[in-house]
Design a protein around this motif. Structure first.
Motif, PDB file in Angstrom:
ATOM      1  N   LYS A   1     -18.764  70.817   1.372  1.00 47.89           N
ATOM      2  CA  LYS A   1     -19.461  72.086   1.530  1.00 47.89           C
ATOM      3  C   LYS A   1     -19.755  72.377   3.002  1.00 47.89           C
ATOM      4  O   LYS A   1     -20.097  71.486   3.775  1.00 47.89           O
ATOM      5  CB  LYS A   1     -20.781  72.061   0.754  1.00 47.89           C
TER       6      LYS A   1
ATOM      7  N   LYS B   1     -22.022  73.720   5.987  1.00 47.46           N
ATOM      8  CA  LYS B   1     -23.463  73.613   6.191  1.00 47.46           C
ATOM      9  C   LYS B   1     -23.866  74.298   7.486  1.00 47.46           C
ATOM     10  O   LYS B   1     -23.061  74.444   8.398  1.00 47.46           O
ATOM     11  CB  LYS B   1     -23.898  72.143   6.233  1.00 47.46           C
TER      12      LYS B   1
ATOM     13  N   TYR C   1     -26.805  73.701  10.298  1.00 47.50           N
ATOM     14  CA  TYR C   1     -27.868  72.837  10.787  1.00 47.50           C
ATOM     15  C   TYR C   1     -28.719  73.623  11.770  1.00 47.50           C
ATOM     16  O   TYR C   1     -28.201  74.421  12.558  1.00 47.50           O
ATOM     17  CB  TYR C   1     -27.287  71.602  11.483  1.00 47.50           C
TER      18      TYR C   1
ATOM     19  N   GLU D   1     -31.199  71.380   7.256  1.00 46.45           N
ATOM     20  CA  GLU D   1     -29.794  71.299   6.854  1.00 46.45           C
ATOM     21  C   GLU D   1     -29.614  72.225   5.654  1.00 46.45           C
ATOM     22  O   GLU D   1     -30.151  71.972   4.580  1.00 46.45           O
ATOM     23  CB  GLU D   1     -29.412  69.864   6.469  1.00 46.45           C
TER      24      GLU D   1
ATOM     25  N   GLU E   1     -27.132  73.864   3.060  1.00 42.50           N
ATOM     26  CA  GLU E   1     -25.804  73.791   2.449  1.00 42.50           C
ATOM     27  C   GLU E   1     -25.480  75.110   1.777  1.00 42.50           C
ATOM     28  O   GLU E   1     -26.265  75.627   0.991  1.00 42.50           O
ATOM     29  CB  GLU E   1     -25.756  72.665   1.420  1.00 42.50           C
TER      30      GLU E   1
ATOM     31  N   TRP F   1     -18.111  72.748   9.114  1.00 41.91           N
ATOM     32  CA  TRP F   1     -17.283  72.652   7.902  1.00 41.91           C
ATOM     33  C   TRP F   1     -16.024  71.867   8.257  1.00 41.91           C
ATOM     34  O   TRP F   1     -15.266  72.266   9.142  1.00 41.91           O
ATOM     35  CB  TRP F   1     -16.937  74.046   7.387  1.00 41.91           C
TER      36      TRP F   1
END
Length: 223
Positions: free
Chosen positions: A5, A7, A9, A20, A22, A114
């Motif tokens: 997946k 993400k 940050y 974080e 997702e 990613w």
């Protein structure tokens, strides 16, 4: 193999990760580019700096199955891991500055990640588009387009030192040889091999060929 997946940050002013996020669905595409600036035209070209374009991604959100508000964080039905599914509101908040100290307002620094692709920047804009609603008017499906502007931390800038200030470049012309170029550019014809190495010239003795005419060579920095 499990699907990886994408993400986002989020980092604080000390470059410490604080969140974080997702994404619910991986994007179908993203795009960004790097543009170099030079002085000169066809010969004795000198590198000035590199400009990074914005990163634009569109993320998709769907809470119809849970019959919940797609804007809010929630637990996914049937998911025993206890993970929280991020709502669109959490993405929207990335465009809101946080306050450090008395007077300074700083947007949160984010990194879209990613696979092996990472892009660090601040959120320039967030556009929400709601496309499905419950009878109560609560949105359950949405797309969110995020535009990130590239930023470099002090650590990142130090790692890229030499790229922004970089080397000279030179176009190959008739009569050039590597030792001649080394003599003119590096003030030492014996350093021809440095130019060959950095430009991946596999057959220096046969350089230049007709195919090399006009080719741009990077001239290495020599301390």
């Amino acid at each position: 193999m499990a699907t990886e997946k994408a993400k986002i940050y989020v980092f604080d002013e000390n470059d410490k990760q604080t969140q974080e996020l997702e994404v619910m669905f991986n994007p179908t595409e993203y795009s960004n580019s790097i543009n170099a600036k030079w002085n000169g035209e066809t010969s004795n070209i000198e590198f000035i700096n590199t400009n990074y374009s914005d990163l634009k991604i569109t993320l998709f959100f769907d809470s119809y199955e849970e019959q919940g508000d797609v804007r809010e964080d929630r637990k996914k039905r049937g998911d025993s891991t206890g993970r929280t599914v991020v709502g669109t509101k959490r993405i929207l908040e990335l465009a809101i500055p946080t306050v450090y100290g008395k007077n300074r307002k700083q947007p949160p620094v984010c990194m879209f990640s990613w696979g092996k692709f990472n892009f660090k920047g601040v959120v320039k804009s967030v556009t929400q588009k709601f496309t499905m609603f419950l009878s109560t008017g609560i949105p359950v499906r949405a797309s969110v387009t995020v535009v990130l502007k590239k930023v470099l931390s002090l650590k990142d800038a130090l790692e890229l030192n030499g790229v922004g200030a970089c080397r000279k470049a030179r176009a190959v012309k008739d009569g050039d040889r590597l030792d001649i170029i080394a003599a003119e550019e590096l003030k030492d014809p014996a350093k021809w091999y440095l130019i060959a190495n950095i430009n991946n010239i596999d057959n220096p003795l046969n350089f230049p060929t007709s195919a090399d005419m006009g080719r741009i060579l990077i001239i290495p920095d020599v301390g």
